[in-house]
Design a protein around this motif. Structure first.
Motif, mmCIF file in Angstrom:
data_model
loop_
_atom_site.group_PDB
_atom_site.id
_atom_site.type_symbol
_atom_site.label_atom_id
_atom_site.label_comp_id
_atom_site.label_asym_id
_atom_site.label_seq_id
_atom_site.Cartn_x
_atom_site.Cartn_y
_atom_site.Cartn_z
ATOM 1 N N GLY A 23 0.805 -1.219 0.000
ATOM 2 C CA GLY A 23 0.000 0.000 0.000
ATOM 3 C C GLY A 23 0.835 1.264 0.000
ATOM 4 O O GLY A 23 0.614 2.177 -0.808
ATOM 5 N N ILE A 24 1.816 1.354 0.892
ATOM 6 C CA ILE A 24 2.650 2.547 0.988
ATOM 7 C C ILE A 24 3.576 2.655 -0.215
ATOM 8 O O ILE A 24 3.815 3.750 -0.739
ATOM 9 C CB ILE A 24 3.471 2.525 2.293
ATOM 10 N N THR A 25 4.111 1.533 -0.682
ATOM 11 C CA THR A 25 4.990 1.546 -1.854
ATOM 12 C C THR A 25 4.261 2.095 -3.072
ATOM 13 O O THR A 25 4.791 2.934 -3.814
ATOM 14 C CB THR A 25 5.511 0.128 -2.150
ATOM 15 N N ALA A 26 3.027 1.637 -3.281
ATOM 16 C CA ALA A 26 2.239 2.121 -4.417
ATOM 17 C C ALA A 26 1.872 3.589 -4.243
ATOM 18 O O ALA A 26 1.888 4.367 -5.201
ATOM 19 C CB ALA A 26 0.979 1.273 -4.569
ATOM 20 N N LEU A 27 1.543 3.982 -3.015
ATOM 21 C CA LEU A 27 1.108 5.349 -2.751
ATOM 22 C C LEU A 27 2.172 6.374 -3.120
ATOM 23 O O LEU A 27 1.879 7.380 -3.766
ATOM 24 C CB LEU A 27 0.736 5.493 -1.268
ATOM 25 N N ILE A 28 3.417 6.147 -2.716
ATOM 26 C CA ILE A 28 4.437 7.179 -2.901
ATOM 27 C C ILE A 28 4.806 7.384 -4.368
ATOM 28 O O ILE A 28 5.364 8.421 -4.729
ATOM 29 C CB ILE A 28 5.703 6.891 -2.064
ATOM 30 N N ALA A 29 4.468 6.415 -5.225
ATOM 31 C CA ALA A 29 4.735 6.566 -6.651
ATOM 32 C C ALA A 29 3.471 6.840 -7.462
ATOM 33 O O ALA A 29 3.515 6.951 -8.680
ATOM 34 C CB ALA A 29 5.425 5.314 -7.200
ATOM 35 N N SER A 30 2.342 6.956 -6.778
ATOM 36 C CA SER A 30 1.063 7.106 -7.478
ATOM 37 C C SER A 30 0.905 8.471 -8.133
ATOM 38 O O SER A 30 0.213 8.617 -9.136
ATOM 39 C CB SER A 30 -0.097 6.880 -6.500
ATOM 40 N N GLY A 31 1.520 9.493 -7.554
ATOM 41 C CA GLY A 31 1.311 10.857 -8.030
ATOM 42 C C GLY A 31 0.203 11.565 -7.283
ATOM 43 O O GLY A 31 0.031 12.781 -7.419
ATOM 44 N N LEU A 32 -0.574 10.825 -6.479
ATOM 45 C CA LEU A 32 -1.604 11.429 -5.632
ATOM 46 C C LEU A 32 -0.966 11.829 -4.296
ATOM 47 O O LEU A 32 0.112 11.339 -3.940
ATOM 48 C CB LEU A 32 -2.755 10.447 -5.408
ATOM 49 N N ALA A 33 -1.643 12.693 -3.567
ATOM 50 C CA ALA A 33 -1.088 13.211 -2.310
ATOM 51 C C ALA A 33 -0.817 12.071 -1.333
ATOM 52 O O ALA A 33 -1.740 11.336 -0.962
ATOM 53 C CB ALA A 33 -2.060 14.206 -1.689
ATOM 54 N N PRO A 34 0.438 11.914 -0.885
ATOM 55 C CA PRO A 34 0.740 10.824 0.044
ATOM 56 C C PRO A 34 0.310 11.100 1.485
ATOM 57 O O PRO A 34 0.197 10.175 2.286
ATOM 58 C CB PRO A 34 2.264 10.695 -0.055
#
Length: 295
Positions: A127-138
């Protein structure tokens, strides 16, 4: 109150280690995780076959015991007894951090009750790995894990979360993703989302865009592999969807039901409708029959 000194304590009990495992790429295993799995007396594994492949790859010969949601009640007393007798136990899930989508939390809770030291190792988290590269606000963000499967329950879930400003992280099956996005579109509107599939593996892919764009793309590009869904949070002043749209008092009640304090909800709705906040405040409390501002 309890104070645990993880490495300088005098406990006669063994230590429960929560050991993360790779979410795809075996090279993500840390030196510390390998050393811990080699040094403990027992590994409590969600699936001994999956963990067995990992152990063989790194030459780890520690004994395993199966520990998953279907046998947790049976195995919990056994594991606690081993820990109290002085044995160290490592708990692992099939992939990523333990205790997130497995019965590890129950084991941790019992260990804490019995004053057994619990030590978590840092490591892979999908979840966190995907979040930081998603481009959405972390930040801020909320991790929800797996969504309800039935459409009705799923829409109810989204109705409860549609005003949350935090970026939302979900796990979802590739076979249900299209239906989930349609349900989300009906409740959230056309927000920005990111589908992340096969994280850390050869076919890792990020699909970024509005919900309608991704639905169009998925018609010709069916999803395969393990997936995550990252969803943009609600913006202040974002148009509401549902029965309360256009009804300021109803919108205030809706926001309060989502956890906001009355004054905060009134301020947000007044701004959205360009109303005088004090007048909306008075109208709301007249209809609610109280003068408590909720602060």
């Amino acid at each position: 109150m309890k104070v645990q000194k993880s490495f300088k304590g005098q406990s006669s009990f063994g230590t429960l280690y929560l050991v993360p495992t790779p979410i795809g790429n075996l090279e993500d295993m840390t030196f510390r995780a390998i050393d811990t799995l080699k040094s403990v007396q027992l590994i409590a594994a969600e699936d001994t076959r999956t963990t067995g492949i990992l152990l063989k790859h790194f030459g780890i010969e520690t004994r395993q015991v199966s520990f998953h949601e279907h046998n947790a009640k049976e195995k919990l007393p056994f594991l606690i007894e081993r820990l109290k007798s002085g044995s160290c136990v490592a708990q692992v899930s099939d992939a990523g951090l333990p205790s997130i989508s497995d019965p590890g939390h129950d084991l941790v809770s019992l260990a804490v009750e019995e004053d057994i030291p619990v030590v978590a190792l840092p490591g892979p988290s999908a979840g966190i790995t995907a979040l930081i590269a998603s481009g959405l606000a972390p930040q801020p963000h909320i991790f929800y894990g797996f969504l309800p499967r039935k459409a009705g329950k799923q829409k109810e879930f989204f109705e409860e979360k549609k005003y949350y400003p935090e970026t939302q992280i979900f796990y979802e099956s590739p076979h249900r993703m299209v239906d989930t996005l349609r349900n989300m579109l009906a409740v959230y509107g056309n927000r920005s989302v990111v589908i992340v599939r096969e994280l850390t593996k050869l076919y890792e892919e990020y699909q970024r865009g509005k919900i309608e764009e991704l639905l169009s793309y998925l018609r010709d590009h069916p999803l395969k592999g393990e997936c995550l869904l990252i969803v943009e949070g609600a913006e202040e002043g974002q148009p509401l969807i549902g029965e309360t749209k256009g009804d300021p008092i109803g919108e205030v009640r809706d926001l309060i039901a989502q956890g906001k304090k009355p004054n905060q909800a009134i301020k947000e709705v007044a701004k959205r409708h360009q109303l005088v906040r004090q007048e909306l405040y008075q109208e709301y409390h007249q209809k609610e029959g109280n003068t408590d501002n909720g602060d």
